[in-house]
Scaffold this motif. Structure first.
Motif, mmCIF file in Angstrom:
data_model
loop_
_atom_site.group_PDB
_atom_site.id
_atom_site.type_symbol
_atom_site.label_atom_id
_atom_site.label_comp_id
_atom_site.label_asym_id
_atom_site.label_seq_id
_atom_site.Cartn_x
_atom_site.Cartn_y
_atom_site.Cartn_z
ATOM 1 N N GLY A 112 52.234 73.179 74.389
ATOM 2 C CA GLY A 112 50.773 73.046 74.467
ATOM 3 C C GLY A 112 50.056 73.865 75.501
ATOM 4 O O GLY A 112 49.164 73.482 75.892
ATOM 5 N N ARG A 113 50.589 74.956 75.588
ATOM 6 C CA ARG A 113 50.021 75.953 76.463
ATOM 7 C C ARG A 113 48.960 76.829 75.738
ATOM 8 O O ARG A 113 49.392 77.408 74.630
ATOM 9 N N VAL A 114 47.848 77.131 76.186
ATOM 10 C CA VAL A 114 46.873 78.021 75.480
ATOM 11 C C VAL A 114 46.460 79.063 76.673
ATOM 12 O O VAL A 114 46.526 78.809 77.796
ATOM 13 N N HIS A 115 46.086 80.300 76.044
ATOM 14 C CA HIS A 115 45.553 81.361 77.179
ATOM 15 C C HIS A 115 44.165 81.675 76.977
ATOM 16 O O HIS A 115 43.975 82.385 75.716
ATOM 17 N N THR A 150 32.529 68.996 78.705
ATOM 18 C CA THR A 150 33.883 68.566 78.348
ATOM 19 C C THR A 150 34.074 68.623 76.806
ATOM 20 O O THR A 150 35.189 69.047 76.402
ATOM 21 N N LYS A 151 33.043 68.614 76.339
ATOM 22 C CA LYS A 151 32.885 68.722 74.644
ATOM 23 C C LYS A 151 33.499 70.180 74.352
ATOM 24 O O LYS A 151 34.146 70.345 73.589
ATOM 25 N N ALA A 152 32.455 71.230 75.184
ATOM 26 C CA ALA A 152 32.910 72.430 74.921
ATOM 27 C C ALA A 152 34.337 73.000 75.102
ATOM 28 O O ALA A 152 35.017 73.685 74.619
ATOM 29 N N THR A 153 34.954 72.274 76.311
ATOM 30 C CA THR A 153 36.356 72.567 76.630
ATOM 31 C C THR A 153 37.077 72.038 75.591
ATOM 32 O O THR A 153 38.018 72.910 75.260
ATOM 33 N N HIS A 154 37.051 70.904 75.072
ATOM 34 C CA HIS A 154 38.014 70.480 74.089
ATOM 35 C C HIS A 154 37.899 71.462 72.825
ATOM 36 O O HIS A 154 38.852 71.646 72.091
ATOM 37 N N ASP A 155 36.505 71.773 72.562
ATOM 38 C CA ASP A 155 36.622 72.763 71.334
ATOM 39 C C ASP A 155 37.200 74.100 71.540
ATOM 40 O O ASP A 155 37.790 74.628 70.744
ATOM 41 N N GLN A 156 37.088 74.679 72.996
ATOM 42 C CA GLN A 156 37.674 76.059 73.081
ATOM 43 C C GLN A 156 39.173 75.903 73.157
ATOM 44 O O GLN A 156 40.017 76.852 72.896
ATOM 45 N N TRP A 157 39.627 74.683 73.543
ATOM 46 C CA TRP A 157 41.139 74.512 73.487
ATOM 47 C C TRP A 157 41.546 74.419 72.250
ATOM 48 O O TRP A 157 42.730 75.030 71.748
ATOM 49 N N ALA A 158 40.856 73.499 71.532
ATOM 50 C CA ALA A 158 41.385 73.491 69.805
ATOM 51 C C ALA A 158 41.197 74.731 69.159
ATOM 52 O O ALA A 158 42.183 75.087 68.399
ATOM 53 N N LEU A 159 40.286 75.469 69.611
ATOM 54 C CA LEU A 159 40.250 76.889 68.811
ATOM 55 C C LEU A 159 41.441 77.765 69.415
ATOM 56 O O LEU A 159 41.920 78.505 68.361
ATOM 57 N N ALA A 160 41.608 77.722 70.411
ATOM 58 C CA ALA A 160 42.664 78.494 71.044
ATOM 59 C C ALA A 160 44.126 78.088 70.203
ATOM 60 O O ALA A 160 44.895 78.988 69.942
ATOM 61 N N ARG A 161 44.110 76.797 70.070
ATOM 62 C CA ARG A 161 45.452 76.354 69.249
ATOM 63 C C ARG A 161 45.527 76.899 67.964
ATOM 64 O O ARG A 161 46.637 77.211 67.441
ATOM 65 N N ARG A 162 44.282 76.608 67.139
ATOM 66 C CA ARG A 162 44.265 77.397 65.894
ATOM 67 C C ARG A 162 44.410 78.877 66.080
ATOM 68 O O ARG A 162 44.889 79.642 65.062
ATOM 69 N N GLY A 163 44.045 79.401 67.045
ATOM 70 C CA GLY A 163 44.148 80.932 67.087
ATOM 71 C C GLY A 163 45.833 81.163 67.104
ATOM 72 O O GLY A 163 46.252 82.235 66.597
ATOM 73 N N GLN A 164 46.670 80.275 68.013
ATOM 74 C CA GLN A 164 47.969 80.367 67.823
ATOM 75 C C GLN A 164 48.812 80.353 66.761
ATOM 76 O O GLN A 164 49.616 81.318 66.309
ATOM 77 N N VAL A 165 48.278 79.280 66.101
ATOM 78 C CA VAL A 165 48.924 79.265 64.309
ATOM 79 C C VAL A 165 48.637 80.466 63.686
ATOM 80 O O VAL A 165 49.479 80.796 63.126
ATOM 81 N N ALA A 166 47.349 80.954 63.890
ATOM 82 C CA ALA A 166 47.200 82.131 62.914
ATOM 83 C C ALA A 166 47.776 83.423 63.493
ATOM 84 O O ALA A 166 48.379 84.014 62.669
ATOM 85 N N HIS A 167 48.056 83.441 64.722
ATOM 86 C CA HIS A 167 48.818 84.596 65.175
ATOM 87 C C HIS A 167 50.362 84.379 64.843
ATOM 88 O O HIS A 167 50.808 85.514 64.642
ATOM 89 N N MET A 168 50.779 83.219 65.079
ATOM 90 C CA MET A 168 52.273 83.157 64.708
ATOM 91 C C MET A 168 52.269 83.242 63.192
ATOM 92 O O MET A 168 53.404 83.847 62.731
ATOM 93 N N MET A 169 51.499 82.866 62.451
ATOM 94 C CA MET A 169 51.619 83.220 61.002
ATOM 95 C C MET A 169 51.744 84.792 60.626
ATOM 96 O O MET A 169 52.404 85.311 59.979
#
Length: 252
Positions: free
Chosen positions: A132-135, A52-71
């Motif tokens: 809040g969708r991540v891929h 579950t910790k790895a899952t949360h880290d992966q989800w958070a990383l995907a969210r940060r990736g979305q921000v970087a991609h949007m920028m």
């Protein structure tokens, strides 16, 4: 045995990531506890915690990736819009902050089509962010795309599938403060002996007491290995702040 455990836990990790992704922004601490309890039944509390910790880290990383991609997309849109607004063939004027225009009508039309595509991608990405969708691809997007270009990569389907299955394995245990030899899930003694606490569903494969599996091979630390063997780290234990992580194919 490492492949057996890694594959089993990898399936649990994939399932947990799918559940977390569906929760999106509605996720709460109580939901985390529910997911962990469901995983504990077929693995253990520690394995469930690591997953579950790895899952949360992966989800958070995907969210940060979305921000970087949007920028990045917004920057491209702004740059193309500025050049499209300039007359063809005009030069840049740094003093006035003006960019140069495109060199030809054909280039102008090509960039206009490019701008349209970028705006569509940006709109989709912004919608995912708001919802809040991540891929996320467990095993890696690059390796997944490689499946469609095996000839160029010099691989056959069997070789690719072995890499894919290895990349999707999960065999991770975080260090626990005060625990002997690092943690209760993956232990590495001062002599390099490695033992793993098997998930509950694989407990019948244990070859050591308390549902553990003792590996034939031994582990060797290239960095400060002598300190650990001689007890120079304080109590003869491996550093409890470290993390023992093996993903995919493991060599010892």
């Amino acid at each position: 045995m490492l492949a057996e455990v890694g594959t089993f836990l990898g399936e649990l990790a994939s399932r947990d990531l799918a559940v977390r992704s569906r929760e999106g922004l509605a996720h709460e601490t109580a939901m985390w506890a529910v997911r962990k309890r469901e995983l504990t039944g077929c693995s253990s509390a520690r394995w469930a915690g690591s997953i579950t910790k790895a899952t949360h880290d992966q989800w958070a990383l995907a969210r940060r990736g979305q921000v970087a991609h949007m920028m990045g997309l917004r920057g491209q849109v702004t740059a193309i819009e500025a050049r499209l607004a300039r007359p063809l063939g005009t030069k840049a004027n740094k003093r006035e902050g003006l960019v140069r225009g495109y060199g030809s009508r054909a280039e102008w039309h090509a960039k206009a089509r490019r701008l349209h595509a970028l705006r569509e991608r940006l709109a989709g990405l912004e919608a995912d962010w708001a919802a809040g969708r991540v891929h996320v691809v467990r095993g890696g997007t690059q390796l997944a795309h490689l499946r469609h270009n095996l000839d160029q990569a010099g691989l056959d389907e069997q070789a690719w599938r072995e890499r894919w299955q290895a990349a999707r394995m999960f065999l991770t245990a975080d260090g626990e403060s005060g625990k002997r030899f690092g943690n209760e899930t993956i232990r590495i003694t001062d002599t390099g002996q490695v033992s793993i606490r098997l998930p509950a569903a694989l407990g019948h494969l244990a070859n050591a007491p308390h549902g553990r599996y003792l590996l034939d091979a031994t582990a060797k630390f290239q960095h400060r290995g002598e300190d650990g063997a001689t007890g120079s780290w304080g109590t003869g234990r491996w550093p409890t702040a470290s993390t023992t992580t093996w993903r995919g194919a493991v060599g010892m």
